[in-house]
Design a protein around this motif. Structure first.
Motif, PDB file in Angstrom:
ATOM      1  N   LEU A 177       0.819  -1.208   0.000  1.00  7.97           N
ATOM      2  CA  LEU A 177       0.000   0.000   0.000  1.00  7.97           C
ATOM      3  C   LEU A 177       0.855   1.262   0.000  1.00  7.97           C
ATOM      4  O   LEU A 177       0.631   2.181  -0.784  1.00  7.97           O
ATOM      5  N   PHE A 178       1.820   1.302   0.904  1.00  8.05           N
ATOM      6  CA  PHE A 178       2.694   2.465   0.975  1.00  8.05           C
ATOM      7  C   PHE A 178       3.982   2.065   1.685  1.00  8.05           C
ATOM      8  O   PHE A 178       4.083   0.969   2.254  1.00  8.05           O
ATOM      9  N   GLU A 179       4.955   2.947   1.630  1.00  9.41           N
ATOM     10  CA  GLU A 179       6.264   2.692   2.227  1.00  9.41           C
ATOM     11  C   GLU A 179       6.524   3.710   3.322  1.00  9.41           C
ATOM     12  O   GLU A 179       6.304   4.911   3.128  1.00  9.41           O
ATOM     13  N   ILE A 180       6.975   3.218   4.480  1.00  9.32           N
ATOM     14  CA  ILE A 180       7.279   4.106   5.601  1.00  9.32           C
ATOM     15  C   ILE A 180       8.564   4.865   5.287  1.00  9.32           C
ATOM     16  O   ILE A 180       9.606   4.241   5.043  1.00  9.32           O
ATOM     17  N   PRO A 181       8.508   6.183   5.258  1.00  7.46           N
ATOM     18  CA  PRO A 181       9.710   6.960   4.902  1.00  7.46           C
ATOM     19  C   PRO A 181      10.843   6.746   5.909  1.00  7.46           C
ATOM     20  O   PRO A 181      10.611   6.510   7.089  1.00  7.46           O
ATOM     21  N   GLY A 182      12.050   6.804   5.414  1.00  6.71           N
ATOM     22  CA  GLY A 182      13.214   6.699   6.278  1.00  6.71           C
ATOM     23  C   GLY A 182      13.756   5.296   6.405  1.00  6.71           C
ATOM     24  O   GLY A 182      14.944   5.046   6.232  1.00  6.71           O
ATOM     25  N   GLU A 237      15.707   2.798  -3.823  1.00  4.64           N
ATOM     26  CA  GLU A 237      16.366   2.691  -2.522  1.00  4.64           C
ATOM     27  C   GLU A 237      16.344   1.270  -2.000  1.00  4.64           C
ATOM     28  O   GLU A 237      17.340   0.737  -1.508  1.00  4.64           O
ATOM     29  N   LYS A 238      15.198   0.609  -2.118  1.00  2.00           N
ATOM     30  CA  LYS A 238      15.088  -0.769  -1.623  1.00  2.00           C
ATOM     31  C   LYS A 238      15.917  -1.717  -2.492  1.00  2.00           C
ATOM     32  O   LYS A 238      16.522  -2.670  -1.979  1.00  2.00           O
ATOM     33  N   ARG A 239      15.955  -1.478  -3.789  1.00  2.00           N
ATOM     34  CA  ARG A 239      16.762  -2.325  -4.664  1.00  2.00           C
ATOM     35  C   ARG A 239      18.249  -2.181  -4.324  1.00  2.00           C
ATOM     36  O   ARG A 239      19.002  -3.156  -4.329  1.00  2.00           O
ATOM     37  N   LEU A 240      18.666  -0.954  -3.997  1.00  2.00           N
ATOM     38  CA  LEU A 240      20.057  -0.724  -3.626  1.00  2.00           C
ATOM     39  C   LEU A 240      20.390  -1.425  -2.314  1.00  2.00           C
ATOM     40  O   LEU A 240      21.485  -1.986  -2.163  1.00  2.00           O
ATOM     41  N   MET A 241      19.449  -1.438  -1.373  1.00  2.67           N
ATOM     42  CA  MET A 241      19.670  -2.141  -0.109  1.00  2.67           C
ATOM     43  C   MET A 241      19.845  -3.636  -0.352  1.00  2.67           C
ATOM     44  O   MET A 241      20.691  -4.289   0.263  1.00  2.67           O
ATOM     45  N   GLY A 242      19.060  -4.191  -1.274  1.00  3.37           N
ATOM     46  CA  GLY A 242      19.195  -5.601  -1.597  1.00  3.37           C
ATOM     47  C   GLY A 242      20.522  -5.929  -2.242  1.00  3.37           C
ATOM     48  O   GLY A 242      21.149  -6.960  -1.940  1.00  3.37           O
ATOM     49  N   GLU A 243      20.976  -5.050  -3.139  1.00  7.47           N
ATOM     50  CA  GLU A 243      22.270  -5.271  -3.791  1.00  7.47           C
ATOM     51  C   GLU A 243      23.422  -5.205  -2.790  1.00  7.47           C
ATOM     52  O   GLU A 243      24.367  -6.004  -2.855  1.00  7.47           O
ATOM     53  N   HIS A 288      12.283   2.668   4.704  1.00  7.89           N
ATOM     54  CA  HIS A 288      11.963   1.978   3.449  1.00  7.89           C
ATOM     55  C   HIS A 288      11.286   0.628   3.710  1.00  7.89           C
ATOM     56  O   HIS A 288      11.615  -0.398   3.100  1.00  7.89           O
ATOM     57  N   TYR A 289      10.336   0.629   4.643  1.00  8.08           N
ATOM     58  CA  TYR A 289       9.579  -0.590   4.958  1.00  8.08           C
ATOM     59  C   TYR A 289       8.195  -0.488   4.334  1.00  8.08           C
ATOM     60  O   TYR A 289       7.446   0.445   4.621  1.00  8.08           O
ATOM     61  N   GLY A 290       7.876  -1.429   3.462  1.00 14.94           N
ATOM     62  CA  GLY A 290       6.596  -1.399   2.782  1.00 14.94           C
ATOM     63  C   GLY A 290       5.493  -2.046   3.594  1.00 14.94           C
ATOM     64  O   GLY A 290       5.659  -3.160   4.115  1.00 14.94           O
ATOM     65  N   VAL A 291       4.377  -1.368   3.743  1.00 12.40           N
ATOM     66  CA  VAL A 291       3.203  -1.901   4.444  1.00 12.40           C
ATOM     67  C   VAL A 291       2.376  -2.699   3.443  1.00 12.40           C
ATOM     68  O   VAL A 291       1.890  -2.155   2.447  1.00 12.40           O
ATOM     69  N   LYS A 292       2.211  -3.980   3.700  1.00  9.42           N
ATOM     70  CA  LYS A 292       1.508  -4.866   2.788  1.00  9.42           C
ATOM     71  C   LYS A 292      -0.002  -4.641   2.863  1.00  9.42           C
ATOM     72  O   LYS A 292      -0.568  -4.446   3.947  1.00  9.42           O
TER      73      LYS A 292
END
Length: 283
Positions: A5-10, A268-274, A12-16
């Motif tokens: 639904l949205f991502e918590i700023p700072g 940002e999330k893709r970079l964290m995964g890499e 980068h946690y996505g709310v399902k």
């Protein structure tokens, strides 16, 4: 379809979407049930406790049924942490309903009955201990970090188990409760919570039906590209995908559609995964 639904700023946690609708359904059901309990002179606090009992054992039962149902496809030969990884999805309504109703009826019947409350305390304690052991196994940390986590979990587990035991024993010292009356009170809340859960399923893109193109139906839904319905239709060879959206494993030569979570992931999330992958390779 909105799995996130949205991502918590700072952070980068996505709310399902599915989990969010489950939370809304749970809170709405508890509030609605407590209001009805007050109207018929029942105990609203008992309804609140019933909600938490149904939530905990409903999730455990739903996950257990899903793991049993899809053991060979999703869990056989994989690490144990995959079994309790709820963030990846995997709950079955029938298991949740059976477990939630079993412990709900047991909890109501245990009121004012010392023997039933003691049996309930034993079962709750064993279940709590089992969940704590599973969490420790899922973490799989290496020494010395594993010893620190084990020590913390033992301290937390002691207080949690003691609280669960006292809560269950206290039930037997209360006033007897009518199982039929409280089941009548919670029945509409159960259906209301289920309705919110179905909306969550729709947002998650699961529980889809058959293709409605022949004949076309006015209420048919068009799911987005790379969604679970399209993935299922592609594996059954009833739908096609562009070559740019298909990944071929170089070792096995097996083709896979690129998951929607990867396509819609923020930079940002893709970079964290890499970065996490690079750290794992360096170790």
């Amino acid at each position: 379809m909105r799995p996130e639904l949205f991502e918590i700023p700072g952070i980068h946690y996505g709310v399902k979407g599915y989990g969010f609708m489950l939370m809304i359904g749970f809170l709405t059901a508890i509030y609605w049930g407590s209001r009805r309990a007050a109207k018929v002179k029942a105990n609203p606090d008992l309804l609140l406790n019933l909600g938490f009992v149904a939530l905990i054992f409903g999730v455990l039962g739903a996950r257990l049924f899903f793991v049993i149902h899809y053991w060979q496809r999703n869990f056989a030969g994989r690490p144990f942490k995959e079994v309790i990884n709820l963030t990846a999805g995997g709950l079955e309504f029938y298991g949740g309903f059976l477990f939630a109703m079993l412990f709900t009826i047991w909890y109501i019947a245990a009121h004012g009955r010392v023997g039933a409350s003691r049996a309930l305390a034993v079962v709750w304690t064993i279940t709590t201990l089992f969940v704590l052991v599973c969490l420790n196994l899922a973490l799989g940390a290496q020494p010395p970090r594993s010893f620190v986590l084990l020590g913390i979990s033992l301290v937390i587990g002691f207080f949690v188990i003691r609280g669960v035991w006292r809560w269950a024993i206290q039930v037997g010292r209360g006033q007897p409760a009518s199982v039929r009356m409280y089941l009548d009170i919670i029945a509409p809340s159960l259906m209301g919570g289920l309705a919110f859960g179905r909306i969550g399923c729709f947002l998650n893109g699961c529980c889809w039906g058959a293709i409605c193109t022949n004949p076309p139906l006015p209420h048919a839904v068009q799911f987005p590209c790379a969604s679970p319905p399209q993935f299922d239709q592609w594996t059954q060879r009833i739908a096609t995908l562009p070559a740019s959206m298909i990944y071929i494993d170089p070792t096995s030569g097996i083709a896979y559609p690129i998951p929607r979570d990867l396509l819609t992931m923020s930079p940002e999330k893709r970079l964290m995964g890499e970065r996490g992958y690079e750290k794992a390779v360096e170790k």
